[in-house]
Design a protein around this motif. Structure first.
Motif, mmCIF file in Angstrom:
data_model
loop_
_atom_site.group_PDB
_atom_site.id
_atom_site.type_symbol
_atom_site.label_atom_id
_atom_site.label_comp_id
_atom_site.label_asym_id
_atom_site.label_seq_id
_atom_site.Cartn_x
_atom_site.Cartn_y
_atom_site.Cartn_z
ATOM 1 N N ASP A 270 -1.902 8.393 6.805
ATOM 2 C CA ASP A 270 -3.082 8.992 6.202
ATOM 3 C C ASP A 270 -2.930 9.133 4.692
ATOM 4 O OD1 ASP A 270 -5.703 9.946 6.667
ATOM 5 O OD2 ASP A 270 -4.993 11.934 6.111
ATOM 6 N N SER A 271 -1.743 9.568 4.244
ATOM 7 C CA SER A 271 -1.580 9.678 2.789
ATOM 8 C C SER A 271 -1.490 8.285 2.161
ATOM 9 C CB SER A 271 -0.409 10.571 2.409
ATOM 10 O OG SER A 271 0.754 10.211 3.081
ATOM 11 N N LEU A 272 -1.038 7.285 2.937
ATOM 12 C CA LEU A 272 -1.042 5.908 2.412
ATOM 13 C C LEU A 272 -2.469 5.504 2.037
ATOM 14 C CD1 LEU A 272 -0.041 2.978 1.934
ATOM 15 C CD2 LEU A 272 -0.340 2.587 4.383
ATOM 16 N N VAL A 273 -3.400 5.764 2.942
ATOM 17 C CA VAL A 273 -4.790 5.365 2.659
ATOM 18 C C VAL A 273 -5.327 6.136 1.452
ATOM 19 C CG1 VAL A 273 -7.141 5.245 3.573
ATOM 20 C CG2 VAL A 273 -5.207 4.721 5.057
ATOM 21 N N ARG A 274 -4.986 7.411 1.368
ATOM 22 C CA ARG A 274 -5.471 8.199 0.201
ATOM 23 C C ARG A 274 -4.909 7.613 -1.084
ATOM 24 N NH1 ARG A 274 -9.390 8.835 2.571
ATOM 25 N NH2 ARG A 274 -8.363 8.221 4.473
ATOM 26 N N ALA A 275 -3.637 7.193 -1.047
ATOM 27 C CA ALA A 275 -3.027 6.629 -2.255
ATOM 28 C C ALA A 275 -3.710 5.317 -2.633
ATOM 29 C CB ALA A 275 -1.534 6.411 -2.028
ATOM 30 N N ILE A 276 -4.029 4.500 -1.631
ATOM 31 C CA ILE A 276 -4.700 3.224 -1.916
ATOM 32 C C ILE A 276 -6.077 3.486 -2.524
ATOM 33 C CG2 ILE A 276 -5.756 1.185 -0.842
ATOM 34 C CD1 ILE A 276 -3.403 1.146 1.122
ATOM 35 N N LEU A 277 -6.832 4.393 -1.910
ATOM 36 C CA LEU A 277 -8.188 4.649 -2.406
ATOM 37 C C LEU A 277 -8.169 5.310 -3.773
ATOM 38 C CD1 LEU A 277 -9.892 5.848 0.903
ATOM 39 C CD2 LEU A 277 -9.997 3.587 -0.147
ATOM 40 N N ALA A 278 -7.110 6.056 -4.063
ATOM 41 C CA ALA A 278 -7.009 6.720 -5.373
ATOM 42 C C ALA A 278 -6.889 5.698 -6.502
ATOM 43 C CB ALA A 278 -5.816 7.672 -5.384
ATOM 44 N N GLY A 279 -6.481 4.477 -6.161
ATOM 45 C CA GLY A 279 -6.428 3.408 -7.166
ATOM 46 C C GLY A 279 -5.301 3.578 -8.166
#
Ligand code: TRH
Length: 384
Positions: A270-279
């Motif tokens: 879940d934090s992986l996806v947040r990091a990706i979306l954070a750009g």
């Protein structure tokens, strides 16, 4: 909740996002661990069997009995997370009364995910039918849980520290300083000495915001032989490097924070996806699996990202960093590791555009809520 925070993290995020997209639907979440839920959302009352929060009803399954089931009834559509069946008592009715069961699976960038997406999984009885829904990073998968918070922002360095401090509890704020790099660290237990060494050797001021007991333990172990200045137990200063050990933040605050920092070290899915979306440039600590299967997942993630790197030598360094970062066979705070952060830290600004573009692609093409909505709306035609 099997372990850690990601199981409830994903379910909570999904329920919120689905509710936001479909305010007309009634959503009930069955959960067996409210204490973990409370860690990422302190409004959750750990003593209640049934509670409503943000127009979603949460039910503690450990207190689920036939009387409560009579009141609740079964749903038309059931979404199980990570192949965790809803309680047997519920399923006994659902096999005959419900229409569609969707198994929202673990996220992976592996190519086989596309083939499994929307495939049927046979059930032992009843008229209910079950299908796999595979999250992923391509148009032919279920996509990612997007939200409005995790989009790249473009603030100046001075604004950055200001914005970050507005998110942190007062005692944990960062002392503003020119050209300071700020990163978050949220990993499993691992050797952290190389990270500290490389942060010390880049010369510019660095601030690490360290989250979760596993990372905090690991970082404390790594700095034990350094001379540290520390006015407060949660704040250590070693030369140019400030380390702040953080309390858990609400999920929404943590998500927002990742968009302001210069880099993020994240774990789980879940934090992986947040990091990706954070750009923002990120490093992923995959959940350790038997026979180092997690390395297959790390390699697949890198392979997926490769297309966005115009300079292949840059990609090689990033790929090497992620593989070495995940090389360990077990979680341990005193392991020696051999990854090098030097190029990653030096090229943060230069490479930010790559991470922005990946975020943009995912936002435009990989909307899980939209995809699952279409699947449900068009069912049974959606199963081909
Ligand atoms: O906690 P995780 O390691 O969770 C797990 C495991 O990998 C598990 O096996 C897997 O099944 C599951 O993920 C999907 O890491 P993850 O996935 O990043 O989840 C952490 C959650 O905690 C995420 O929703 C963000 C949230 N969080 C906060 O709400 N506040 C915080 O301060 C921090 C650091 C995280």
């Amino acid at each position: 909740v099997v372990d850690n925070y990601g199981d409830i993290g994903v379910v909570y995020r999904f329920a919120r996002a689905f509710r936001h997209a479909h305010p007309e639907t009634r959503i009930r979440v069955f959960i067996d661990n409210l204490v973990t839920f409370n860690a990422i959302n302190c409004c959750i009352d750990t003593t209640k069997t049934v509670q409503e929060h943000e127009s979603i009803i949460y039910i503690n399954t450990s207190s689920l009995d036939e009387t409560l089931l009579d009141t609740l009834g079964t749903a038309d559509v059931i979404i199980e997370a990570f192949a965790c069946f809803p309680p047997d008592k519920y399923m006994k009715r659902a096999f005959y009364d419900s229409t569609l069961l969707i198994n929202l699976e673990h996220l992976s960038a592996e190519p086989w995910v596309e083939e499994y997406h929307c495939k049927e999984s046979l059930l032992p009885e009843g008229t209910l039918r079950k299908f796999y829904f595979m999250p992923g990073f391509t148009k032919n998968t279920g996509g990612l849980l997007l939200d409005t918070i995790c989009s790249p922002n473009t603030c100046t360095d001075a604004e950055k520290i200001q914005q970050i401090n507005a998110l942190l509890p007062g005692d944990y704020s960062i002392e503003p300083c020119d050209n300071m790099l700020v990163g978050t660290v949220f990993t499993y237990r691992r050797g952290m000495l190389r990270l500290i060494q490389d942060c010390l050797s880049i010369g510019t001021p660095v601030c690490l915001l360290v989250f979760g007991e596993k990372s905090i333990e690991s970082i404390r172990y790594a700095v034990q032989d350094y001379t540290t200045m520390s006015e407060k137990p949660h704040r250590l200063v070693i030369q140019n490097c400030t380390i702040i050990t953080m309390p858990f933040l609400s999920q929404i605050t943590y998500d927002t924070l990742l968009t302001y920092t210069d880099f993020n070290i994240v774990r789980g899915e879940d934090s992986l996806v947040r990091a990706i979306l954070a750009g923002k440039p990120f490093i992923w600590n995959a959940y350790l699996q038997d026979n180092q299967y997690h390395l297959v997942k790390v390699r697949a993630l890198c392979e997926m990202m490769k297309a966005w790197f115009h300079d292949l030598s840059e990609y090689k360094l990033y790929n090497e960093l992620l593989i070495e970062f995940n090389r360990a066979q077990e979680e341990s705070i005193n392991q020696s590791t051999s990854e090098s952060y030097s190029s990653f830290l030096h090229n943060l600004k230069k490479n930010e555009q790559i991470f922005r573009e990946i975020s943009y692609f995912m936002t435009q093409n990989c909307d899980l809520v939209k995809n699952i909505t279409n699947f449900i709306r068009e069912y049974p035609n959606s199963i081909g």
